[in-house]
Design a protein around this motif. Sequence first.
Motif, PDB file in Angstrom:
ATOM      1  N   HIS A 111       0.822  -1.111  -0.028  1.00 58.69           N
ATOM      2  CA  HIS A 111      -0.124  -0.009   0.108  1.00 58.69           C
ATOM      3  C   HIS A 111       0.809   1.418   0.020  1.00 58.69           C
ATOM      4  O   HIS A 111       0.814   2.124  -0.636  1.00 58.69           O
ATOM      5  CB  HIS A 111      -0.973   0.034   1.117  1.00 58.69           C
ATOM      6  CG  HIS A 111      -1.875  -0.969   1.288  1.00 58.69           C
ATOM      7  ND1 HIS A 111      -2.179  -1.816   2.436  1.00 58.69           N
ATOM      8  CD2 HIS A 111      -2.894  -1.301   0.177  1.00 58.69           C
ATOM      9  CE1 HIS A 111      -3.123  -2.726   2.057  1.00 58.69           C
ATOM     10  NE2 HIS A 111      -3.471  -2.196   0.890  1.00 58.69           N
ATOM     11  N   ASP A 115       1.227   3.905  -3.295  1.00 62.91           N
ATOM     12  CA  ASP A 115       0.771   5.255  -2.865  1.00 62.91           C
ATOM     13  C   ASP A 115       1.855   6.368  -3.281  1.00 62.91           C
ATOM     14  O   ASP A 115       1.615   7.152  -4.048  1.00 62.91           O
ATOM     15  CB  ASP A 115       0.688   5.546  -1.421  1.00 62.91           C
ATOM     16  CG  ASP A 115       0.154   6.927  -0.942  1.00 62.91           C
ATOM     17  OD1 ASP A 115      -0.485   7.512  -1.846  1.00 62.91           O
ATOM     18  OD2 ASP A 115       0.021   7.085   0.451  1.00 62.91           O
ATOM     19  N   ARG A 118       2.135   6.224  -7.201  1.00 64.88           N
ATOM     20  CA  ARG A 118       1.230   7.087  -7.923  1.00 64.88           C
ATOM     21  C   ARG A 118       1.401   8.333  -7.773  1.00 64.88           C
ATOM     22  O   ARG A 118       1.283   9.280  -8.534  1.00 64.88           O
ATOM     23  CB  ARG A 118      -0.081   6.771  -7.087  1.00 64.88           C
ATOM     24  CG  ARG A 118      -0.683   5.422  -7.464  1.00 64.88           C
ATOM     25  CD  ARG A 118      -2.071   5.345  -6.832  1.00 64.88           C
ATOM     26  NE  ARG A 118      -2.611   3.926  -6.862  1.00 64.88           N
ATOM     27  CZ  ARG A 118      -3.555   3.499  -6.334  1.00 64.88           C
ATOM     28  NH1 ARG A 118      -4.052   4.176  -5.225  1.00 64.88           N
ATOM     29  NH2 ARG A 118      -4.262   2.515  -6.631  1.00 64.88           N
ATOM     30  N   GLY A 135      -4.670   5.815   1.373  1.00 57.38           N
ATOM     31  CA  GLY A 135      -5.591   5.613   0.308  1.00 57.38           C
ATOM     32  C   GLY A 135      -5.855   4.386  -0.326  1.00 57.38           C
ATOM     33  O   GLY A 135      -6.814   3.726  -0.273  1.00 57.38           O
ATOM     34  N   PRO A 136      -4.513   3.746  -0.633  1.00 59.21           N
ATOM     35  CA  PRO A 136      -4.768   2.198  -1.216  1.00 59.21           C
ATOM     36  C   PRO A 136      -5.438   1.209  -0.001  1.00 59.21           C
ATOM     37  O   PRO A 136      -6.168   0.365  -0.434  1.00 59.21           O
ATOM     38  CB  PRO A 136      -3.306   1.864  -1.428  1.00 59.21           C
ATOM     39  CG  PRO A 136      -2.763   3.429  -1.731  1.00 59.21           C
ATOM     40  CD  PRO A 136      -3.343   4.251  -0.722  1.00 59.21           C
ATOM     41  N   TYR A 138      -7.723   1.970   2.216  1.00 59.46           N
ATOM     42  CA  TYR A 138      -9.038   2.286   2.134  1.00 59.46           C
ATOM     43  C   TYR A 138      -9.753   1.618   0.936  1.00 59.46           C
ATOM     44  O   TYR A 138     -11.081   1.305   0.929  1.00 59.46           O
ATOM     45  CB  TYR A 138      -9.651   3.706   2.411  1.00 59.46           C
ATOM     46  CG  TYR A 138      -9.689   4.022   3.713  1.00 59.46           C
ATOM     47  CD1 TYR A 138     -10.488   3.604   4.703  1.00 59.46           C
ATOM     48  CD2 TYR A 138      -8.706   5.053   4.189  1.00 59.46           C
ATOM     49  CE1 TYR A 138     -10.695   3.973   5.828  1.00 59.46           C
ATOM     50  CE2 TYR A 138      -8.861   5.410   5.454  1.00 59.46           C
ATOM     51  CZ  TYR A 138      -9.880   4.911   6.379  1.00 59.46           C
ATOM     52  OH  TYR A 138      -9.833   5.373   7.598  1.00 59.46           O
ATOM     53  N   GLU A 139      -9.076   1.811  -0.301  1.00 60.92           N
ATOM     54  CA  GLU A 139      -9.596   1.353  -1.646  1.00 60.92           C
ATOM     55  C   GLU A 139      -9.940  -0.397  -1.434  1.00 60.92           C
ATOM     56  O   GLU A 139     -10.869  -0.676  -1.905  1.00 60.92           O
ATOM     57  CB  GLU A 139      -8.459   1.442  -2.734  1.00 60.92           C
ATOM     58  CG  GLU A 139      -8.424   2.847  -3.248  1.00 60.92           C
ATOM     59  CD  GLU A 139      -7.201   3.021  -4.129  1.00 60.92           C
ATOM     60  OE1 GLU A 139      -6.976   2.020  -4.925  1.00 60.92           O
ATOM     61  OE2 GLU A 139      -6.640   4.229  -4.137  1.00 60.92           O
ATOM     62  N   ASP A 140      -8.756  -1.066  -0.864  1.00 57.42           N
ATOM     63  CA  ASP A 140      -9.000  -2.331  -0.592  1.00 57.42           C
ATOM     64  C   ASP A 140     -10.140  -2.612   0.173  1.00 57.42           C
ATOM     65  O   ASP A 140     -10.884  -3.664  -0.116  1.00 57.42           O
ATOM     66  CB  ASP A 140      -7.677  -2.813  -0.006  1.00 57.42           C
ATOM     67  CG  ASP A 140      -6.565  -3.057  -0.849  1.00 57.42           C
ATOM     68  OD1 ASP A 140      -6.707  -3.013  -2.115  1.00 57.42           O
ATOM     69  OD2 ASP A 140      -5.613  -3.492  -0.728  1.00 57.42           O
ATOM     70  N   ILE A 142     -12.959  -0.798   0.355  1.00 58.06           N
ATOM     71  CA  ILE A 142     -14.274  -0.648  -0.300  1.00 58.06           C
ATOM     72  C   ILE A 142     -14.210  -1.875  -1.422  1.00 58.06           C
ATOM     73  O   ILE A 142     -15.356  -2.312  -1.586  1.00 58.06           O
ATOM     74  CB  ILE A 142     -14.096   0.806  -1.051  1.00 58.06           C
ATOM     75  CG1 ILE A 142     -14.031   1.865   0.026  1.00 58.06           C
ATOM     76  CG2 ILE A 142     -15.512   0.894  -1.973  1.00 58.06           C
ATOM     77  CD1 ILE A 142     -15.247   1.653   0.936  1.00 58.06           C
ATOM     78  N   ALA A 143     -13.126  -2.247  -1.598  1.00 63.85           N
ATOM     79  CA  ALA A 143     -13.268  -3.438  -2.773  1.00 63.85           C
ATOM     80  C   ALA A 143     -13.425  -4.675  -2.189  1.00 63.85           C
ATOM     81  O   ALA A 143     -13.474  -5.565  -3.020  1.00 63.85           O
ATOM     82  CB  ALA A 143     -12.183  -3.305  -3.762  1.00 63.85           C
ATOM     83  N   SER A 146      -9.522  -6.292   1.529  1.00 67.22           N
ATOM     84  CA  SER A 146      -8.858  -5.969   2.594  1.00 67.22           C
ATOM     85  C   SER A 146      -8.407  -7.082   3.708  1.00 67.22           C
ATOM     86  O   SER A 146      -9.095  -7.985   3.746  1.00 67.22           O
ATOM     87  CB  SER A 146      -9.527  -4.704   3.389  1.00 67.22           C
ATOM     88  OG  SER A 146      -8.747  -4.116   4.318  1.00 67.22           O
ATOM     89  N   SER A 241      -8.913   9.988   2.994  1.00 66.76           N
ATOM     90  CA  SER A 241      -9.451   8.894   2.256  1.00 66.76           C
ATOM     91  C   SER A 241     -10.464   8.474   3.142  1.00 66.76           C
ATOM     92  O   SER A 241     -11.151   7.228   2.958  1.00 66.76           O
ATOM     93  CB  SER A 241      -8.713   7.625   1.971  1.00 66.76           C
ATOM     94  OG  SER A 241      -7.689   7.906   1.052  1.00 66.76           O
TER      95      SER A 241
END
Length: 432
Positions: A111, A115, A118, A135-136, A138-140, A142-143, A146, A241
């Motif tokens: 992560h 980050d 990017r 951020g990454p 939190y992306e995981d 939501i996806a 995690s 995020s």
Amino acid sequence: MKKNIVILGTQWGDEGKGKIVDYLSQYSSYVVRYQGGNNAGHTLVVDGKKIVLHLIPSGVLHPNVIGVISNGVVISLIDLVKEIKMLKDYNFFINNRLYISNASSLILPFHIKIDLLREKKLGLNAIGTTGRGIGPAYEDKIARRSIRVGDLKNKKNLSNKLKKIVSYYNDQLVSIYKSSPFDYQVILADLLQIKSIIYDMIKDTTLLLHQAIKNKKTIIFEGAQGSLLDIDHGTYPYVTSSNSTIGGVITGTGIGSKNLDYILGVTKAYSTRVGNGPFPTEVFNDIDCYFSTIGKEFGSTTGRKRRTGWLDGVALRYSVELNSLSALCITKLDVLDNLKEIKICIAYQDVFTSEIYSNFSFCILEHVKPIYKTFPGWMKKTSGIRNIKDLPNPAYCYIKYIEKIAGIPVHMISTSPDRNDIIMIKHPFLKF
């Protein structure tokens, strides 16, 4: 009657929430972090010692307070263990006083790497993240891929999940960023080693907090970042995020709104922000140098210089409404002591159409200039004052105007970094 209170920031973070949480924690049983990660830094000064906490709730510096890191927080276990050790070195022992949600998502090495890569790739268009992998992570979440703290308790399940997610990130690192891949077994070994340190801290913290409420314990919910960095309601895309506004308390803990009795918004006597994004009241040259030097405006997490500006009353009103604030706490009043004049932004003017805006909307901030009301400075020392009657009259008038423009009362004023230099006008935990 005792209260369960929320303490959150009304600006772009760095308002001084840590000190306020620390001060009020002496009246509480639990202090709960409900969102963000180790991209936040709460700086405390205790007996002349500067202590910076990034994940552990500020209230644990009081020996009778139980700290909770709830499900809304993303956790770097390596940094968490470092903080535990740092507190021990300062003779603050948190054995049986820190609990971690089994539903909190983990920040892992890939992560952080993604980050940083990017941000580098974006160049001048970078968001200005702390590079901590928030951020990454939190992306995981939501996806729905995690790895959560509770997964540490099942080695086989942890190994299988980790292998899949490392493969997912390695594909990006190699094919898109031309970077080296991670070995999931190395990360697994590190996680299993850390597990032995935190195993007994892992709890269903929602259940824990509901039980505390039933037992009539007092709770402080400690926010990270500030309202204008909220992922939904902040200056998007230059935001954090997570939900740093009041809704983050409910989703980040599982505690319903009926159990939140009082919401304290912490507001710096001027404004700062870190990273990129619109900042209507930003100042430069001598005033910026003054705020940065006297206010020590350098990030406690990154060490980056903060951008500085006058207090933005339009944005403050927005935060008051957004969070249903009960009252304000004004911090760093003493930083203004040597200024001959002080300004508050009371409206915005569109630089193209000359239209006047009295309400905050992040979609207009890129092309507005502030309209100021100017106040005389007090040119007297306020540092260390603990009684409202001892404030110089111009400083008192400044506070009263903040109340007027915000539409809510000021209940607390911080007059130095020291944990006890507080003017208490109305106490959040005592009967009103």
